[in-house]
Design an enzyme around this catalytic site. Structure first.
Site, PDB file in Angstrom:
ATOM      1  N   ARG A 161       0.814  -1.219   0.000  1.00 45.56           N
ATOM      2  CA  ARG A 161       0.000   0.000   0.000  1.00 45.56           C
ATOM      3  C   ARG A 161       0.845   1.265   0.000  1.00 45.56           C
ATOM      4  O   ARG A 161       0.384   2.330  -0.407  1.00 45.56           O
ATOM      5  CB  ARG A 161      -0.978  -0.026   1.174  1.00 45.56           C
ATOM      6  CG  ARG A 161      -2.116  -1.014   0.946  1.00 45.56           C
ATOM      7  CD  ARG A 161      -3.020  -1.104   2.150  1.00 45.56           C
ATOM      8  NE  ARG A 161      -2.677  -2.220   3.029  1.00 45.56           N
ATOM      9  CZ  ARG A 161      -3.049  -2.308   4.301  1.00 45.56           C
ATOM     10  NH1 ARG A 161      -3.754  -1.345   4.843  1.00 45.56           N
ATOM     11  NH2 ARG A 161      -2.717  -3.364   5.015  1.00 45.56           N
ATOM     12  N   GLU A 209       0.878  -4.589  13.332  1.00 51.04           N
ATOM     13  CA  GLU A 209      -0.298  -4.545  14.207  1.00 51.04           C
ATOM     14  C   GLU A 209      -0.835  -5.971  14.361  1.00 51.04           C
ATOM     15  O   GLU A 209      -1.316  -6.361  15.410  1.00 51.04           O
ATOM     16  CB  GLU A 209      -1.343  -3.610  13.579  1.00 51.04           C
ATOM     17  CG  GLU A 209      -2.549  -3.338  14.453  1.00 51.04           C
ATOM     18  CD  GLU A 209      -3.566  -2.453  13.769  1.00 51.04           C
ATOM     19  OE1 GLU A 209      -3.320  -2.008  12.630  1.00 51.04           O
ATOM     20  OE2 GLU A 209      -4.622  -2.232  14.377  1.00 51.04           O
TER      21      GLU A 209
HETATM   22  C1  PRP Z   1      -0.035  -2.148   6.653  1.00 52.50           C
HETATM   23  C2  PRP Z   1      -0.040  -0.720   6.183  1.00 52.50           C
HETATM   24  C3  PRP Z   1       1.261  -0.173   6.730  1.00 52.50           C
HETATM   25  C4  PRP Z   1       1.443  -0.955   8.018  1.00 52.50           C
HETATM   26  C5  PRP Z   1       1.122  -0.102   9.213  1.00 52.50           C
HETATM   27  O1  PRP Z   1       0.784  -2.903   5.771  1.00 52.50           O
HETATM   28  O2  PRP Z   1      -0.068  -0.646   4.763  1.00 52.50           O
HETATM   29  O3  PRP Z   1       2.347  -0.430   5.864  1.00 52.50           O
HETATM   30  O4  PRP Z   1       0.528  -2.071   7.954  1.00 52.50           O
HETATM   31  O5  PRP Z   1       1.230  -0.847  10.400  1.00 52.50           O
HETATM   32  P1  PRP Z   1       2.364  -0.605  11.466  1.00 52.50           P
HETATM   33  O6  PRP Z   1       2.524   0.890  11.665  1.00 52.50           O
HETATM   34  O7  PRP Z   1       1.815  -1.271  12.679  1.00 52.50           O
HETATM   35  O8  PRP Z   1       3.607  -1.246  10.964  1.00 52.50           O
HETATM   36  P2  PRP Z   1       0.774  -4.491   5.676  1.00 52.50           P
HETATM   37  O9  PRP Z   1       2.004  -5.021   6.306  1.00 52.50           O
HETATM   38  O10 PRP Z   1      -0.543  -4.999   6.171  1.00 52.50           O
HETATM   39  O11 PRP Z   1       0.944  -4.835   4.153  1.00 52.50           O
HETATM   40  P3  PRP Z   1       0.420  -4.241   2.769  1.00 52.50           P
HETATM   41  O12 PRP Z   1       0.797  -2.800   2.679  1.00 52.50           O
HETATM   42  O13 PRP Z   1       1.176  -5.071   1.784  1.00 52.50           O
HETATM   43  O14 PRP Z   1      -1.073  -4.450   2.702  1.00 52.50           O
HETATM   44 MG    MG Z   2       1.766  -1.687   4.185  1.00 55.41          MG
END
Ligand code: PRP
Ligand code: MG
Length: 173
Positions: A61, A98
């Site tokens: 993302r 998270e």
């Molecule tokens: C999600 C979001 C952030 C991160 C935030 O990514 O896009 O990058 O979590 O959480 P944090 O501050 O607790 O680290 P995710 O790892 O779910 O992967 P994605 O972006 O590939 O969906």
């Molecule tokens: Mg992410």
């Protein structure tokens, strides 16, 4: 800055991907071209004074925020990827999310020593992803001068991991 209330375009989905998590779904914002563009433009205005050389963003993302922000500023984009995806020589660092954990990687030549780097992502939650991203950029000799997010979950205090870095969040919950 636009007068759009971006929260109106972010869909909150309860209990995804686990019970108790209220997932902030940005696909409802991204599909509206004018709103997506306004969000990136507001972020650009908020960070342009930092004189950034390059933006780094973690998959997946972080790409949909970091890459358009980089083209809007006219700077390059360095992808931070989950380990095992980049074909060249990499450095890696592990992190907690998270929900769950993973490890991130960058190409060794993604950042030149001394470059002023902004890290962009869609969401600041616990700060694990941004802290690991900063770690990687700093290992490569980059100076992390800023961090920009579409969304900040302030109740998770991820911002505490960003001491000494200018932080901009378009929307805060
Ligand atoms: C999600 C979001 C952030 C991160 C935030 O990514 O896009 O990058 O979590 O959480 P944090 O501050 O607790 O680290 P995710 O790892 O779910 O992967 P994605 O972006 O590939 O969906
Ligand atoms: Mg992410």
């Amino acid at each position: 800055m636009s007068d759009i209330n971006f929260k109106d375009y972010i869909r909150v989905i309860p209990d995804f991907p686990q019970p108790g998590i209220r997932f902030k779904d940005i696909t409802t914002l991204l599909k509206d071209g004018a709103v997506y563009r306004a969000a990136i433009e507001d972020m650009r205005k908020a960070i342009e004074h930092l004189q950034i050389d390059i933006i780094a963003g973690p998959e997946a993302r972080g790409f949909v925020i970091g890459a358009p922000l980089a083209t809007a500023l006219g700077v390059g984009f360095a992808p931070i990827r989950k380990s095992g995806k980049l074909p060249g020589e990499t450095i890696q660092a592990s992190y907690d999310l998270e929900y769950g954990n993973d490890s991130l990687a960058m190409h060794k030549d993604a950042i030149s020593p001394g470059q002023r780097v902004l890290i962009a992502d869609d969401l600041l939650a616990t700060g694990g992803t941004i802290a690991t991203s900063m770690n990687l950029v700093r290992q490569l000799g980059g100076e992390v001068v800023g961090a920009a997010f579409l969304i900040e979950l302030s109740y998770l205090t991820g911002r505490e991991k960003l001491e000494g870095v200018e932080v901009f969040s378009l929307v805060t919950y």
